[in-house]
Design a protein around this motif. Structure first.
Motif, short mmCIF file in Angstrom:
data_model
loop_
_atom_site.label_atom_id
_atom_site.label_comp_id
_atom_site.label_asym_id
_atom_site.label_seq_id
_atom_site.Cartn_x
_atom_site.Cartn_y
_atom_site.Cartn_z
N ARG A 252 0.87 -1.16 0.00
CA ARG A 252 0.00 0.00 0.00
C ARG A 252 0.92 1.22 0.00
O ARG A 252 1.72 1.40 0.91
CB ARG A 252 -0.92 -0.01 1.23
CG ARG A 252 -1.91 1.17 1.30
CD ARG A 252 -1.35 2.25 2.19
NE ARG A 252 -2.35 3.24 2.58
CZ ARG A 252 -2.09 4.33 3.28
NH1 ARG A 252 -0.85 4.57 3.70
NH2 ARG A 252 -3.04 5.17 3.60
N PHE A 253 0.82 2.05 -1.04
CA PHE A 253 1.72 3.18 -1.24
C PHE A 253 1.08 4.42 -0.62
O PHE A 253 0.04 4.90 -1.07
CB PHE A 253 2.00 3.41 -2.73
CG PHE A 253 2.65 2.23 -3.39
CD1 PHE A 253 4.03 2.09 -3.38
CD2 PHE A 253 1.89 1.24 -4.00
CE1 PHE A 253 4.64 0.99 -3.97
CE2 PHE A 253 2.49 0.14 -4.60
CZ PHE A 253 3.87 0.01 -4.58
N ASP A 254 1.74 4.95 0.41
CA ASP A 254 1.21 6.08 1.17
C ASP A 254 1.23 7.36 0.35
O ASP A 254 2.24 7.71 -0.26
CB ASP A 254 2.06 6.26 2.44
CG ASP A 254 1.61 7.42 3.28
OD1 ASP A 254 0.50 7.34 3.86
OD2 ASP A 254 2.36 8.42 3.37
N ALA A 255 0.12 8.07 0.34
CA ALA A 255 0.01 9.45 -0.17
C ALA A 255 0.76 9.67 -1.48
O ALA A 255 1.62 10.55 -1.57
CB ALA A 255 0.49 10.43 0.90
N VAL A 256 0.39 8.93 -2.52
CA VAL A 256 1.09 9.12 -3.80
C VAL A 256 0.79 10.49 -4.40
O VAL A 256 1.55 10.98 -5.24
CB VAL A 256 0.77 8.01 -4.81
CG1 VAL A 256 1.24 6.65 -4.30
CG2 VAL A 256 -0.71 7.97 -5.15
N HIS A 257 -0.31 11.13 -3.99
CA HIS A 257 -0.58 12.48 -4.47
C HIS A 257 0.52 13.44 -4.04
O HIS A 257 0.72 14.47 -4.70
CB HIS A 257 -1.94 12.97 -3.95
CG HIS A 257 -2.07 12.89 -2.46
ND1 HIS A 257 -2.53 11.76 -1.81
CD2 HIS A 257 -1.80 13.79 -1.47
CE1 HIS A 257 -2.55 11.97 -0.51
NE2 HIS A 257 -2.10 13.20 -0.27
N ALA A 258 1.24 13.13 -2.96
CA ALA A 258 2.33 13.99 -2.49
C ALA A 258 3.64 13.71 -3.24
O ALA A 258 4.60 14.46 -3.09
CB ALA A 258 2.54 13.83 -0.99
N ILE A 259 3.69 12.60 -3.99
CA ILE A 259 4.88 12.36 -4.83
C ILE A 259 4.89 13.34 -5.99
O ILE A 259 5.94 13.85 -6.39
CB ILE A 259 4.90 10.90 -5.33
CG1 ILE A 259 5.08 9.96 -4.14
CG2 ILE A 259 6.00 10.69 -6.36
CD1 ILE A 259 5.02 8.48 -4.50
N GLY A 260 3.73 13.60 -6.56
CA GLY A 260 3.62 14.63 -7.59
C GLY A 260 4.25 14.28 -8.92
O GLY A 260 4.57 15.17 -9.71
N ASP A 261 4.48 13.01 -9.18
CA ASP A 261 5.09 12.59 -10.45
C ASP A 261 4.37 11.34 -10.92
O ASP A 261 4.73 10.22 -10.57
CB ASP A 261 6.58 12.32 -10.25
CG ASP A 261 7.33 12.12 -11.55
OD1 ASP A 261 6.80 11.41 -12.43
OD2 ASP A 261 8.45 12.65 -11.70
N ASN A 287 -4.47 7.95 -2.48
CA ASN A 287 -4.39 9.03 -3.47
C ASN A 287 -5.53 10.00 -3.22
O ASN A 287 -6.66 9.76 -3.65
CB ASN A 287 -4.45 8.47 -4.89
CG ASN A 287 -4.19 9.52 -5.95
OD1 ASN A 287 -4.10 10.71 -5.65
ND2 ASN A 287 -4.06 9.08 -7.19
N GLU A 288 -5.24 11.07 -2.52
CA GLU A 288 -6.27 12.04 -2.15
C GLU A 288 -6.91 12.68 -3.38
O GLU A 288 -8.04 13.18 -3.30
CB GLU A 288 -5.64 13.13 -1.26
CG GLU A 288 -6.63 14.04 -0.60
CD GLU A 288 -5.94 15.09 0.26
OE1 GLU A 288 -5.49 16.10 -0.29
OE2 GLU A 288 -5.84 14.87 1.48
N ALA A 289 -6.25 12.62 -4.53
CA ALA A 289 -6.76 13.26 -5.73
C ALA A 289 -7.95 12.52 -6.34
O ALA A 289 -8.57 13.02 -7.28
CB ALA A 289 -5.65 13.39 -6.77
N ASN A 290 -8.26 11.31 -5.85
CA ASN A 290 -9.34 10.51 -6.45
C ASN A 290 -9.15 10.36 -7.95
O ASN A 290 -10.09 10.54 -8.74
CB ASN A 290 -10.72 11.14 -6.16
CG ASN A 290 -11.26 10.76 -4.80
OD1 ASN A 290 -10.58 10.13 -4.00
ND2 ASN A 290 -12.50 11.16 -4.53
N ASP A 291 -7.94 10.01 -8.36
CA ASP A 291 -7.61 9.85 -9.77
C ASP A 291 -7.77 8.39 -10.16
O ASP A 291 -7.04 7.53 -9.66
CB ASP A 291 -6.16 10.31 -10.00
CG ASP A 291 -5.74 10.22 -11.46
OD1 ASP A 291 -6.59 9.84 -12.30
OD2 ASP A 291 -4.58 10.51 -11.76
#
Length: 570
Positions: A252-261, A287-291
């Protein structure tokens, strides 16, 4: 060049460090003289030395301010003396696997139990819990991050040596034994990993590899520059280590929205898929962005905060902070989650901020739903579990809805035993950093009505106190047997009636029932229809009983909270 030491067959090891800011780097093997490392292309330093498994080593930066600095290997596989101590040369084949032929389980079978290894007594303590979880019907455990962090107590998201299991939890061999025991019992083992930032204490990378980071900051620290190949390799190879050497069944990859890439996230998923053929390996995002786009590629699922936030606002009436975006019509939002996945699919979540994209086309297994997890419990000021916040019968209805809906369910340790003990935010920092974390934690809740008064904020437990950690150990509630019985029944019904038809499950729609309930239906792979009705109100439920054969019912049919699940044959 690759991160971390590589054992050679002649009793030596090759060491490498990416240190583009350093003029000189030396290898220090405990008990031997320092050895100058050869400068290679693109900022790498390397050398070979006599060092077998168990050898202690460090890297020395002779030109660092203050007359030099000794640092651990950022890709250390094991530490001796904490994150500021010696790195330890380790062999990848240091454990004799008892279940070498395990290939995992299909994702639709997943019922995930999230836990913190530290409060359960380390890796050995978690292993002791596994038989009762298997008996309950749990099919996967998920460990919060285990990479080495400063001190003895931490949630794991302040880790600084992501290749080295935290000493406080046990040795690498004990972690492998935990995974092996899970497989022996038919359980998948998953691990939460953090690739978007490092913790504030023990991260030496910036002193010799400033290019490891970008100027941009995440809410938790400086952003990592995964667009640079040495940095990308650092994290991708870490993911592969957990999956190949430790035989975890998923990450489970934590907060990928904060990776930004996005390109890096896609690359990592593709490389993992290419490296693990023939296995059920499950890759899950936060992914907080709901992408939805990564879920159309190499990733299996995403933690669905929208389901939790809608349900929590509906059950508790809370509307502060991020619950404000769900408090206007929580039953409608919960119904949308049941039918389409995300609640926010391109709408304005707050003034000027659009969140999400359409998700109804995705399989229901792309969403990991939960009523509680480490974030949603532990990021409350007092760490209260849902059982402390809502009526017991209401919680039963919510639990049934959670487990008898097609999305992948995640439970947080203690839910299944009706635990009343809190799960608090804890760290083991010292001096100025401890003061900053303590006061920052209290300032964080200043906007909540219950903690607007400074005296109320002062009562928020100190994250650095050992008592805060001790209070977070989950203890069974007084009605533990009743809760276990209910969870076992619900999970068994899920396995028998939902799981076989989930591969081609499609929504037939969902809707709110007044202001206090929801109903939803799905068509399963065999053509049968699965209906659920959840009513959280105190009065009579205004909706009719679902069609078909009722398989589970709880609550009062005439009034009060009520749940019904029924299967309608084709």
């Amino acid at each position: 060049m690759l991160w971390g030491p590589r054992l050679l067959p002649d009793g030596r090891a090759e060491f490498a460090l990416w240190a583009p800011d350093a003029g000189r780097v030396e290898l220090v093997v405990k008990g031997a003289d320092a050895r100058a490392m050869e400068k290679r292309d693109a900022g790498w330093f390397a050398c070979t030395a006599e060092a077998g498994p168990g050898a202690r080593y460090r890297f020395r930066l002779p030109d660092a301010p203050g007359g030099g600095l000794d640092v651990p290997d950022p890709a250390s596989r094991r530490q001796d003396g904490g994150v500021h101590g010696w790195s330890v040369v380790s062999a990848s084949d240091d454990y004799q696997w008892r279940n070498p032929d395990w290939r995992g389980r299909p994702w639709e079978e997943a019922v995930v139990w999230e836990c913190h290894a530290g409060v359960l007594g380390g890796f050995a303590g978690v292993a002791e819990r596994l038989p009762e979880l298997a008996d309950l019907g749990i099919t996967a455990i998920e460990l919060m991050p285990v990479g080495a962090f400063p001190g003895e107590r931490n949630w794991g998201y302040d880790g600084v040596l992501p290749y080295a299991p935290a000493e406080a939890y046990g040795s690498p061999a004990e972690l492998k034994a935990l995974v092996d025991r899970a497989h022996e019992l038919g359980l998948m083992a998953m691990l939460d990993v953090v690739y978007n930032h490092f913790g504030p204490d023990g991260n030496y990378l910036g002193t010799y590899a400033s290019d490891f980071f970008h100027d941009a900051h995440t809410p938790w620290g400086q952003a990592v520059s995964v667009d640079r190949d040495p940095v990308a390799r650092f994290f991708i190879d870490n993911a592969l280590m957990w999956l190949e050497e430790y035989r975890f069944d998923g990450l489970r990859f934590d907060a990928v929205h904060a990776i930004g890439d996005r390109a890096f996230v896609d690359r990592m998923g593709r490389e993992i898929r290419a490296a693990t053929p023939g296995r059920h390996v499950h890759l899950v995002l936060e992914n907080e962005a709901n992408d939805p786009n990564p879920l159309e590629g190499p990733y299996d699922a995403q933690w669905n905060d929208d389901f939790h936030n809608s349900a929590h606002a509906l059950l508790t009436g809370e509307s502060a902070s991020y619950y404000a975006a769900f408090a206007d019509a929580p039953a409608d939002r919960l119904a949308r989650c049941l039918s389409e996945g995300f609640s926010y699919q391109g709408e304005e979540v707050e003034a000027g901020r659009i969140r999400g994209k359409p998700s109804a086309h995705l399989p229901k297994t792309c969403f990991v739903n939960f009523l509680q997890n480490h974030d949603q419990v532990g990021n409350r000021a007092l760490g209260e579990r849902l059982i402390r916040l809502v009526d017991r019968e209401v919680l039963k209805v919510a639990t049934a809805l959670h487990l008898l809906s097609p999305a992948i369910p995640l439970l947080f340790m203690g839910e299944e035993t009706g635990s009343r003990t809190p799960f608090l935010f804890f760290t083991d920092f010292h001096d100025d950093l401890a003061d900053a974390v303590r006061e920052g934690r209290r300032r964080e809740f200043a906007g909540f009505p219950a903690f607007s008064d400074p005296e109320a904020r002062a009562a928020i437990p100190d994250p650095n106190a050992e008592a805060t950690f001790a209070a977070s150990r989950p203890e069974p509630g007084p009605d533990a047997a009743e809760w276990r019985g209910m969870y076992a029944e619900l999970i068994a019904l899920r396995a028998a009636h939902l799981v076989p038809g989930m591969a081609e499950c499609e929504s037939l729609g969902a809707a709110s029932v007044g202001d206090d309930g929801v109903r939803a239906s799905w068509r399963l792979a065999d053509g049968a229809r699965w209906h659920v009705l959840a009513w959280f109100g105190n009065g009579p439920c205004p909706a009719d009983r679902p069609r078909g054969h009722v398989l589970f019912e709880t609550g009062n049919p005439a009034s009060g909270p009520r749940f019904v699940a029924a299967r309608e044959e084709p």
